[in-house]
Design a protein around this motif. Structure first.
Motif, PDB file in Angstrom:
ATOM      1  N   GLU A 297       0.799  -1.223   0.000  1.00  0.00           N
ATOM      2  CA  GLU A 297       0.000   0.000   0.000  1.00  0.00           C
ATOM      3  C   GLU A 297       0.832   1.274   0.000  1.00  0.00           C
ATOM      4  OE1 GLU A 297      -2.575  -0.149   3.369  1.00  0.00           O
ATOM      5  OE2 GLU A 297      -3.681  -1.918   2.664  1.00  0.00           O
ATOM      6  N   GLY A 298       2.053   1.220   0.542  1.00  0.00           N
ATOM      7  CA  GLY A 298       2.865   2.422   0.645  1.00  0.00           C
ATOM      8  C   GLY A 298       3.234   2.984  -0.716  1.00  0.00           C
ATOM      9  N   GLY A 299       3.425   4.297  -0.787  1.00  0.00           N
ATOM     10  CA  GLY A 299       3.745   4.927  -2.063  1.00  0.00           C
ATOM     11  C   GLY A 299       4.595   6.163  -1.890  1.00  0.00           C
ATOM     12  N   GLY A 300       5.195   6.599  -2.991  1.00  0.00           N
ATOM     13  CA  GLY A 300       6.029   7.791  -2.996  1.00  0.00           C
ATOM     14  C   GLY A 300       5.583   8.768  -4.063  1.00  0.00           C
ATOM     15  N   HIS A 301       5.826  10.047  -3.814  1.00  0.00           N
ATOM     16  CA  HIS A 301       5.418  11.086  -4.759  1.00  0.00           C
ATOM     17  C   HIS A 301       6.444  12.217  -4.707  1.00  0.00           C
ATOM     18  CE1 HIS A 301       2.773  13.195  -7.397  1.00  0.00           C
ATOM     19  NE2 HIS A 301       2.406  14.122  -6.522  1.00  0.00           N
ATOM     20  N   ALA A 302       6.839  12.711  -5.877  1.00  0.00           N
ATOM     21  CA  ALA A 302       7.800  13.813  -5.968  1.00  0.00           C
ATOM     22  C   ALA A 302       7.069  15.094  -6.353  1.00  0.00           C
ATOM     23  CB  ALA A 302       8.882  13.495  -6.992  1.00  0.00           C
ATOM     24  N   VAL A 303       7.345  16.170  -5.629  1.00  0.00           N
ATOM     25  CA  VAL A 303       6.801  17.491  -5.931  1.00  0.00           C
ATOM     26  C   VAL A 303       7.944  18.492  -5.838  1.00  0.00           C
ATOM     27  CG1 VAL A 303       4.481  16.922  -5.118  1.00  0.00           C
ATOM     28  CG2 VAL A 303       6.142  17.890  -3.517  1.00  0.00           C
ATOM     29  N   VAL A 304       7.678  19.733  -6.246  1.00  0.00           N
ATOM     30  CA  VAL A 304       8.729  20.743  -6.210  1.00  0.00           C
ATOM     31  C   VAL A 304       8.345  21.827  -5.207  1.00  0.00           C
ATOM     32  CG1 VAL A 304       7.755  21.996  -8.193  1.00  0.00           C
ATOM     33  CG2 VAL A 304      10.156  22.319  -7.579  1.00  0.00           C
ATOM     34  N   CYS A 305       9.290  22.151  -4.339  1.00  0.00           N
ATOM     35  CA  CYS A 305       9.104  23.204  -3.340  1.00  0.00           C
ATOM     36  C   CYS A 305       9.624  24.514  -3.925  1.00  0.00           C
ATOM     37  CB  CYS A 305       9.852  22.851  -2.059  1.00  0.00           C
ATOM     38  SG  CYS A 305       9.699  24.095  -0.754  1.00  0.00           S
ATOM     39  N   VAL A 306       8.737  25.521  -4.002  1.00  0.00           N
ATOM     40  CA  VAL A 306       9.102  26.791  -4.628  1.00  0.00           C
ATOM     41  C   VAL A 306       9.133  27.949  -3.634  1.00  0.00           C
ATOM     42  CG1 VAL A 306       8.235  26.098  -6.893  1.00  0.00           C
ATOM     43  CG2 VAL A 306       6.699  27.269  -5.289  1.00  0.00           C
ATOM     44  N   TRP A 318       5.688  25.254   3.821  1.00  0.00           N
ATOM     45  CA  TRP A 318       6.380  25.242   2.534  1.00  0.00           C
ATOM     46  C   TRP A 318       5.349  25.392   1.421  1.00  0.00           C
ATOM     47  CZ3 TRP A 318      11.280  25.714   3.529  1.00  0.00           C
ATOM     48  CH2 TRP A 318      11.875  25.046   4.603  1.00  0.00           C
ATOM     49  N   ILE A 319       5.750  25.995   0.306  1.00  0.00           N
ATOM     50  CA  ILE A 319       4.877  26.148  -0.864  1.00  0.00           C
ATOM     51  C   ILE A 319       5.309  25.112  -1.905  1.00  0.00           C
ATOM     52  CG2 ILE A 319       4.044  27.709  -2.660  1.00  0.00           C
ATOM     53  CD1 ILE A 319       4.936  30.035  -0.799  1.00  0.00           C
ATOM     54  N   MET A 320       4.391  24.221  -2.263  1.00  0.00           N
ATOM     55  CA  MET A 320       4.697  23.109  -3.161  1.00  0.00           C
ATOM     56  C   MET A 320       3.870  23.209  -4.446  1.00  0.00           C
ATOM     57  SD  MET A 320       6.817  21.230  -1.337  1.00  0.00           S
ATOM     58  CE  MET A 320       7.240  20.737   0.349  1.00  0.00           C
ATOM     59  N   VAL A 321       4.449  22.739  -5.555  1.00  0.00           N
ATOM     60  CA  VAL A 321       3.725  22.615  -6.819  1.00  0.00           C
ATOM     61  C   VAL A 321       3.604  21.131  -7.144  1.00  0.00           C
ATOM     62  CG1 VAL A 321       3.610  23.248  -9.252  1.00  0.00           C
ATOM     63  CG2 VAL A 321       4.658  24.818  -7.610  1.00  0.00           C
ATOM     64  N   ASN A 322       2.373  20.696  -7.371  1.00  0.00           N
ATOM     65  CA  ASN A 322       2.088  19.291  -7.642  1.00  0.00           C
ATOM     66  C   ASN A 322       2.078  19.035  -9.149  1.00  0.00           C
ATOM     67  OD1 ASN A 322       1.429  16.642  -7.115  1.00  0.00           O
ATOM     68  ND2 ASN A 322      -0.498  17.079  -6.065  1.00  0.00           N
ATOM     69  N   SER A 323       1.933  17.782  -9.537  1.00  0.00           N
ATOM     70  CA  SER A 323       1.793  17.416 -10.959  1.00  0.00           C
ATOM     71  C   SER A 323       0.526  16.588 -11.153  1.00  0.00           C
ATOM     72  CB  SER A 323       3.024  16.639 -11.444  1.00  0.00           C
ATOM     73  OG  SER A 323       3.289  15.526 -10.614  1.00  0.00           O
ATOM     74  N   TRP A 324      -0.526  16.971 -10.429  1.00  0.00           N
ATOM     75  CA  TRP A 324      -1.836  16.321 -10.544  1.00  0.00           C
ATOM     76  C   TRP A 324      -2.866  17.256 -11.166  1.00  0.00           C
ATOM     77  CZ3 TRP A 324      -2.664  13.609  -5.105  1.00  0.00           C
ATOM     78  CH2 TRP A 324      -1.817  12.498  -5.020  1.00  0.00           C
ATOM     79  N   GLY A 325      -2.442  18.203 -11.957  1.00  0.00           N
ATOM     80  CA  GLY A 325      -3.383  19.139 -12.548  1.00  0.00           C
ATOM     81  C   GLY A 325      -3.948  20.065 -11.488  1.00  0.00           C
ATOM     82  N   VAL A 326      -5.257  20.253 -11.509  1.00  0.00           N
ATOM     83  CA  VAL A 326      -5.914  21.152 -10.561  1.00  0.00           C
ATOM     84  C   VAL A 326      -7.057  20.410  -9.876  1.00  0.00           C
ATOM     85  CG1 VAL A 326      -5.331  23.208 -11.894  1.00  0.00           C
ATOM     86  CG2 VAL A 326      -7.499  22.046 -12.319  1.00  0.00           C
ATOM     87  N   SER A 327      -7.447  20.910  -8.715  1.00  0.00           N
ATOM     88  CA  SER A 327      -8.663  20.464  -8.048  1.00  0.00           C
ATOM     89  C   SER A 327      -9.469  21.708  -7.703  1.00  0.00           C
ATOM     90  CB  SER A 327      -8.330  19.657  -6.787  1.00  0.00           C
ATOM     91  OG  SER A 327      -7.721  20.484  -5.806  1.00  0.00           O
ATOM     92  N   LYS A 328     -10.672  21.512  -7.199  1.00  0.00           N
ATOM     93  CA  LYS A 328     -11.533  22.675  -6.955  1.00  0.00           C
ATOM     94  C   LYS A 328     -10.932  23.632  -5.934  1.00  0.00           C
ATOM     95  CE  LYS A 328     -14.344  20.052  -3.611  1.00  0.00           C
ATOM     96  NZ  LYS A 328     -15.694  19.513  -3.326  1.00  0.00           N
ATOM     97  N   GLY A 329     -10.153  23.107  -4.991  1.00  0.00           N
ATOM     98  CA  GLY A 329      -9.537  23.971  -3.999  1.00  0.00           C
ATOM     99  C   GLY A 329      -8.120  24.374  -4.321  1.00  0.00           C
ATOM    100  N   HIS A 330      -7.562  23.805  -5.398  1.00  0.00           N
ATOM    101  CA  HIS A 330      -6.175  24.094  -5.773  1.00  0.00           C
ATOM    102  C   HIS A 330      -6.121  24.452  -7.256  1.00  0.00           C
ATOM    103  CE1 HIS A 330      -5.850  21.555  -2.140  1.00  0.00           C
ATOM    104  NE2 HIS A 330      -4.794  22.302  -1.867  1.00  0.00           N
ATOM    105  N   PRO A 331      -6.679  25.597  -7.631  1.00  0.00           N
ATOM    106  CA  PRO A 331      -6.764  25.969  -9.054  1.00  0.00           C
ATOM    107  C   PRO A 331      -5.414  26.275  -9.682  1.00  0.00           C
ATOM    108  CG  PRO A 331      -7.468  27.796  -7.669  1.00  0.00           C
ATOM    109  CD  PRO A 331      -7.293  26.618  -6.757  1.00  0.00           C
ATOM    110  N   ARG A 332      -4.388  26.507  -8.869  1.00  0.00           N
ATOM    111  CA  ARG A 332      -3.043  26.758  -9.406  1.00  0.00           C
ATOM    112  C   ARG A 332      -2.164  25.512  -9.347  1.00  0.00           C
ATOM    113  NH1 ARG A 332       0.015  31.440  -6.739  1.00  0.00           N
ATOM    114  NH2 ARG A 332      -0.510  30.298  -4.823  1.00  0.00           N
TER     115      ARG A 332
END
Length: 698
Positions: A297-306, A318-332
């Motif tokens: 079940e365990g998993g890993g995910h890489a994001v960028v801290c800007v 910390w301010i992070m940018v994901n690579s999952w597109g957008v969600s209703k609460g995370h339009p950026r």
């Protein structure tokens, strides 16, 4: 009592109802995990409540085994520590970056479209995060805000396909190693360089959407150096770890973080945070730290801290940018992570030493300040491509005496013929395009859109690696249309016509070659002569020669067909699979083979030689319509013109009688009708799922 027909119809209804209930569940289960290389258990597409289409948002994470996780941890510990200079270089964008006491935000350096920054169904978050670090460095150093291609790495890394392709997971050091090898980064705006790899097709096929040769490398940005550096965060105290990360960000350098969550409960929590919280909500990973790792079940995910904000001591993040597109609460596509965590936290294993729960690192990358060179014109022969770059023919070139038309000695060369002719004098020893660098590899040579004729060898590629020949016609060569030699490997030979040569294609000492979608016809000695070739694929080619294949004993590691896949093959059929084996007198295997179910494949495999079988040989295909299904006298029709024949009994309308006909004659339909006309559930075969799907359309 029920009569026999009543029992039969009751059985039909039970099968249909069960099928309607089972099919969505099966689809959801299949979507939960994909086949992975040995180090990985699977890639998880999280957050999917219904059977996923390509439009359904998915949250894909890497799912490394404990073995792979420990390997990454070891690799991380061996990295050099980050070097932070006393002052940072100036930038044309310096004034656009917010930098006040306790607050830093590098997001203005990053050129991106939030909805398009979406990895989709594949596990290449590590490519997105590493590339973002590079993009910000490019903007800081040269004032160039330009998206870099994700697909360029996906398509070129490990051949762009297979268990070890980029979509099956990786690590930021691999980004550095890849670009250290290529020496260039490619803009997203180049031809075919935009991201298209996040689809269900790429995830299932484990390959990039565009092959490497289709992605233009002009223009490009030259990389002078790139290496991975580790930020010291473990066993130095949490406040010192925070200061070390901030010191890198304060130098206008983005930070890559790989974080691990140990089980499904933890990932469900993060999914819920991403889907339902606002961008102002701060996520805290503390509850999931120092917890035993669940290997399934365990998993890993890489994001960028800007950036960061610690102006409020009670709410530092910390301010992070994901690579999952957008969600209703995370339009950026941006989210916040609490600074207050255990930076020495681990994922724990019951049988061995623990591994770090987060890996904080960055790239030390330098871009050249000069732009990439313009494509170079080849206007006369002979010509030598001695530096990397794109070359093109501006006109037909005809040589009367040159031994070699075009010599390639450099890495990363693309020759675009623009449809022009490269013609020789036919003299002995002459070569149209020769790739040779004193025995060293000629890496990244791509030849496209040419007409080559009247040489001894049209293309002679010696120790050429990770390149391609495509969309080219080679004819009337006295020896080989294409001669692969000297350790050539990782080449794609696709969409070419090789005709009226002595050999169409000759191979000696080669491996990992993909020969697909070529017409190899009317060659005098053999279409293919494989003196030696290993671990290669030869599929969806048309062979029409007196001798199609010269294959010595001992060559047994070639795949002669892909799996059955929807798509028009070279013989006109509706599926991709194997090859067409004909001859000029129309008495070859494919010329004579039966195709009773009219799916475009012969009913039996083609035994090519010892240990070599084409399991899905093609036959000539005339796009047949359906036959009347017994006991009906009329052929089925397609009332809604969707290329599926719902009117099975031929009465001109779609009704329950058609479902009954399907149920009663399912075996006959599978044996006699074109599968694609009655494959209502899209699984490329006739089965009870098609009956259930047909019933659901009533």
């Amino acid at each position: 009592m029920f009569s026999y027909p009543s029992i039969r119809y009751l059985t039909l209804l039970i099968i249909i109802c069960c099928g309607l209930l089972i099919i969505p569940v099966a689809a959801e289960t299949a979507n939960e995990s994909l086949k992975m290389p040995a180090f990985f258990s699977d890639i998880q597409n999280r957050g999917v409540d219904l059977p996923a289409t390509d439009e359904t948002p998915v949250h894909t994470v890497m799912h490394p085994s404990s073995e792979q996780l420990k390997a990454w941890n070891t690799q991380y510990n061996a990295l050099p520590l980050v070097s932070v200079p006393a002052t940072s270089s100036s930038s044309q964008l310096q004034n656009n970056t917010t930098s006040v006491s306790g607050y830093k935000d590098l997001l203005p350096y990053l050129d991106y479209t939030p909805a398009e920054r979406d990895q989709g169904r594949i596990g290449n978050c590590w490519v997105w995060a590493g590339t973002a670090v590079m993009e910000i460095a490019h903007a800081v150093q040269n004032g160039v805000k330009d998206r870099l291609s994700i697909s360029y790495l996906d398509a070129n890394y490990n051949g762009g396909s297979g268990n070890a392709w980029a979509g099956n997971g990786g690590y930021i050091s691999t980004v550095a190693d890849f670009y250290s090898g290529t020496g260039i980064a490619v803009p997203w705006s180049n031809q075919n360089a935009e991201y298209q790899d996040g689809t269900k097709w790429s995830a299932t096929e484990q390959r990039s959407y565009e092959p490497a040769f289709a992605i233009s490398t002009e223009p490009y940005y030259q990389i002078d150096q790139i290496k991975t550096e580790r930020i010291e965060t473990r066993h130095v105290g949490d406040e010192q770890a925070i200061n070390n990360i901030k010191a890198v960000l304060d130098q206008n350098r983005a930070v890559d973080i790989m974080f691990y969550l140990p089980n499904t409960t933890a990932w469900d929590s993060f999914d819920d945070f991403w889907d339902n919280s606002s961008e102002e909500t701060v996520w805290n990973m503390t509850p999931w730290q120092n917890t035993f790792w669940n290997n399934t079940e365990g998993g890993g995910h890489a994001v960028v801290c800007v950036g960061y904000n610690d102006t409020d001591p009670a709410n530092r993040y910390w301010i992070m940018v994901n690579s999952w597109g957008v969600s209703k609460g995370h339009p950026r596509g941006v989210f916040r992570v609490s600074m207050d965590m255990d930076y020495s936290a681990t994922v724990q294993f019951k049988d061995s030493d623990d591994s770090a729960a987060q890996l904080w690192q960055t790239l030390n990358v330098s871009f050249a300040s000069t732009p990439s060179p313009s494509p170079k014109e080849i206007s006369s022969l002979p010509y030598t491509c001695s530096v990397p770059g794109e070359y093109y023919l501006s006109k037909d070139l005809i040589s009367s005496d040159a031994d070699t038309g075009i010599l390639v000695t450099a890495q990363n060369v693309t020759i675009d013929g623009k449809g022009h002719l490269l013609r020789g004098s036919g003299q002995q020893g002459s070569v149209g395009i020769l790739a040779y660098n004193n025995g060293d590899p000629v890496d990244g040579l791509n030849i496209t859109n040419l007409a080559i004729s009247n040489w001894e060898d049209g293309c002679y590629l010696y120790h050429a690696t990770d390149g391609s020949v495509n969309d080219t016609t080679i004819s009337d060569c006295s020896y080989a249309g294409i001669f692969l030699d000297g350790g050539t490997a990782g080449l794609a030979i696709a969409d070419n016509t090789l005709t009226a040569n002595y050999y169409g294609l000759l191979s000696r000492s080669t491996a990992d070659i993909r020969i697909e979608h070529n017409r190899i016809t009317q060659n005098q000695n053999a279409g293919l002569d494989l003196i030696s070739m290993n671990q290669s694929l030869i599929a969806d080619n048309q062979f029409i020669n007196k001798i199609n294949l010269a294959l010595p004993t001992g060559v047994t590691t070639i795949a002669w067909n892909t799996s059955k896949t929807t798509g028009q093959n070279l013989a006109g059929g509706p599926y991709l699979g194997g090859n067409y084996w004909g001859n000029p007198t129309q008495t070859g295997f494919s010329d004579l083979a039966a195709d009773q179910n009219r799916d475009g494949f012969a009913d039996s495999p083609n035994q090519i030689g010892a240990g070599n079988i084409d399991q899905l040989p093609l036959v000539a295909y005339a796009n047949p319509g359906p036959q009347p299904i017994p006991p009906n006298q009329l052929a089925p029709t397609d009332p809604d013109h969707d290329r599926l024949y719902e009117d099975l009994n031929g009465n001109g309308k779609f009704d329950f009688g058609d479902v009954t006909t399907f149920f009663n004659q399912i075996d006959w339909i599978a044996d006699h009708e074109p599968v694609q006309l009655f494959d209502f559930d899209g699984n490329q075969r006739i089965d009870f799922g098609d009956i259930a799907s047909l019933f659901s359309r009533l």
